[in-house]
Design a protein around this motif. Sequence first.
Motif, mmCIF file in Angstrom:
data_model
loop_
_atom_site.group_PDB
_atom_site.id
_atom_site.type_symbol
_atom_site.label_atom_id
_atom_site.label_comp_id
_atom_site.label_asym_id
_atom_site.label_seq_id
_atom_site.Cartn_x
_atom_site.Cartn_y
_atom_site.Cartn_z
ATOM 1 N N THR A 16 -54.335 10.314 -51.760
ATOM 2 C CA THR A 16 -53.131 9.937 -51.236
ATOM 3 C C THR A 16 -53.538 9.170 -49.948
ATOM 4 O O THR A 16 -54.509 9.156 -49.472
ATOM 5 N N ASP A 17 -52.440 8.732 -49.176
ATOM 6 C CA ASP A 17 -52.623 8.118 -47.900
ATOM 7 C C ASP A 17 -52.134 8.684 -46.860
ATOM 8 O O ASP A 17 -50.988 8.448 -46.380
ATOM 9 N N THR A 18 -52.938 9.626 -46.505
ATOM 10 C CA THR A 18 -52.685 10.387 -45.226
ATOM 11 C C THR A 18 -53.143 9.911 -43.976
ATOM 12 O O THR A 18 -53.175 10.116 -42.805
ATOM 13 N N ALA A 19 -53.709 8.633 -44.097
ATOM 14 C CA ALA A 19 -54.582 7.860 -42.860
ATOM 15 C C ALA A 19 -53.483 7.677 -42.050
ATOM 16 O O ALA A 19 -53.836 7.624 -40.904
ATOM 17 N N GLU A 20 -52.085 7.216 -42.446
ATOM 18 C CA GLU A 20 -51.057 6.858 -41.412
ATOM 19 C C GLU A 20 -50.942 7.948 -40.492
ATOM 20 O O GLU A 20 -50.600 7.801 -39.289
ATOM 21 N N TYR A 21 -50.877 9.343 -41.092
ATOM 22 C CA TYR A 21 -50.651 10.487 -40.168
ATOM 23 C C TYR A 21 -51.710 10.723 -39.365
ATOM 24 O O TYR A 21 -51.625 11.066 -38.070
ATOM 25 N N HIS A 22 -52.893 10.288 -39.837
ATOM 26 C CA HIS A 22 -54.116 10.354 -38.951
ATOM 27 C C HIS A 22 -53.993 9.416 -37.701
ATOM 28 O O HIS A 22 -54.366 9.658 -36.588
ATOM 29 N N TYR A 23 -53.606 8.265 -37.986
ATOM 30 C CA TYR A 23 -53.591 7.179 -37.162
ATOM 31 C C TYR A 23 -52.333 7.302 -35.942
ATOM 32 O O TYR A 23 -52.718 7.716 -34.749
ATOM 33 N N LEU A 24 -51.270 8.236 -36.608
ATOM 34 C CA LEU A 24 -50.117 8.361 -35.715
ATOM 35 C C LEU A 24 -50.425 9.613 -34.680
ATOM 36 O O LEU A 24 -50.163 9.557 -33.500
ATOM 37 N N ALA A 25 -51.395 10.493 -35.190
ATOM 38 C CA ALA A 25 -51.665 11.848 -34.509
ATOM 39 C C ALA A 25 -52.949 11.290 -33.250
ATOM 40 O O ALA A 25 -52.613 11.604 -32.138
ATOM 41 N N TRP A 26 -53.789 10.343 -33.947
ATOM 42 C CA TRP A 26 -54.953 9.991 -32.734
ATOM 43 C C TRP A 26 -54.080 9.064 -31.817
ATOM 44 O O TRP A 26 -54.573 9.269 -30.670
ATOM 45 N N LYS A 27 -53.201 8.430 -32.193
ATOM 46 C CA LYS A 27 -52.582 7.408 -31.128
ATOM 47 C C LYS A 27 -51.824 8.125 -30.087
ATOM 48 O O LYS A 27 -51.767 7.723 -28.907
ATOM 49 N N LYS A 28 -51.073 9.093 -30.577
ATOM 50 C CA LYS A 28 -50.261 9.879 -29.643
ATOM 51 C C LYS A 28 -51.293 10.620 -28.897
ATOM 52 O O LYS A 28 -51.036 10.602 -27.517
ATOM 53 N N LEU A 29 -52.393 11.227 -29.182
ATOM 54 C CA LEU A 29 -53.508 12.062 -28.457
ATOM 55 C C LEU A 29 -54.145 10.905 -27.577
ATOM 56 O O LEU A 29 -54.054 11.192 -26.287
ATOM 57 N N ALA A 30 -54.489 9.750 -27.955
ATOM 58 C CA ALA A 30 -54.998 8.692 -27.069
ATOM 59 C C ALA A 30 -54.168 8.268 -26.054
ATOM 60 O O ALA A 30 -54.679 7.983 -24.808
ATOM 61 N N ARG A 31 -52.868 8.042 -26.217
ATOM 62 C CA ARG A 31 -51.898 7.768 -25.047
ATOM 63 C C ARG A 31 -51.806 8.853 -24.167
ATOM 64 O O ARG A 31 -51.656 8.196 -22.920
ATOM 65 N N GLU A 32 -51.867 9.928 -24.567
ATOM 66 C CA GLU A 32 -51.955 10.968 -23.529
ATOM 67 C C GLU A 32 -53.054 11.023 -22.400
ATOM 68 O O GLU A 32 -52.982 11.519 -21.345
ATOM 69 N N LEU A 33 -54.067 10.289 -22.992
ATOM 70 C CA LEU A 33 -55.466 10.254 -22.078
ATOM 71 C C LEU A 33 -55.546 8.898 -21.638
ATOM 72 O O LEU A 33 -56.633 8.576 -21.035
ATOM 73 N N GLY A 34 -54.338 7.952 -21.674
ATOM 74 C CA GLY A 34 -54.372 6.809 -20.830
ATOM 75 C C GLY A 34 -55.152 5.664 -21.878
ATOM 76 O O GLY A 34 -55.510 4.885 -20.972
#
Length: 226
Positions: A16-34
């Motif tokens: 399955t393609d859960t890669a998009e969910y991984h990407y969105l979760a990492w992107k949100k966390l990374a943004r919180e870290l600047g």
Amino acid sequence: MKEVQAILFDLDGVITDTAEYHYLAWKKLARELGIEIDRTFNEQLKGVSRIDSLEKILAYGNRLQDFTREEKEALANKKNELYKKMITNITPADLLPGIKEFLEEVKQANLKTGIASASKNAFRVIDYLQVGDYFDIIVDAAKVEKGKPDPEIFLKGADQLGVDYCTCIGIEDAAAGIKAIKSAGMFAVGIGSRTELKEADIILSSTNELTLETILPAYKNTSAAQ
């Protein structure tokens, strides 16, 4: 030449393609870290363990030295909680094209099967997809010490299935996963880019092309040449 005994599947990008969910979760966390990451950078995270992915992001944002080991673990867990909320909507409709049919074909051929994914949520995702009956084992990523490209997870999968490594076919969509399969002494099937997956024994453009008629002759030719 030994006959194929088992097929080990990666999860994200293969079942399955859960890669998009991984990407969105990492992107949100990374943004919180600047730190801003994009889809191009995200390619480096595919098939890589959670803590290794976090360290790649921190290095990218020049913040690798800003956190203790405990703080990194907490950040990795925070990402996982974001991801787990996102994947609750997964259903059997999220199986990649041709996968259900291929799993049926593999079972009818009496080949053993396993999931060898870096995801610690593999059990949960397989449950949401309702395909647990097609797999003999799921390697518990929480008990794997070394992430891909180290072959440990594929070796554990073969050990749990009770088969020789050289009789296994591994299916991956990430370069790190292909390296892991080859390092385990197995036949590697790549799904995706011929450039990124050039170390694979055979490369298919999509999961729709997965059939035993396609991959078994390639396996036999490779085995005979060794």
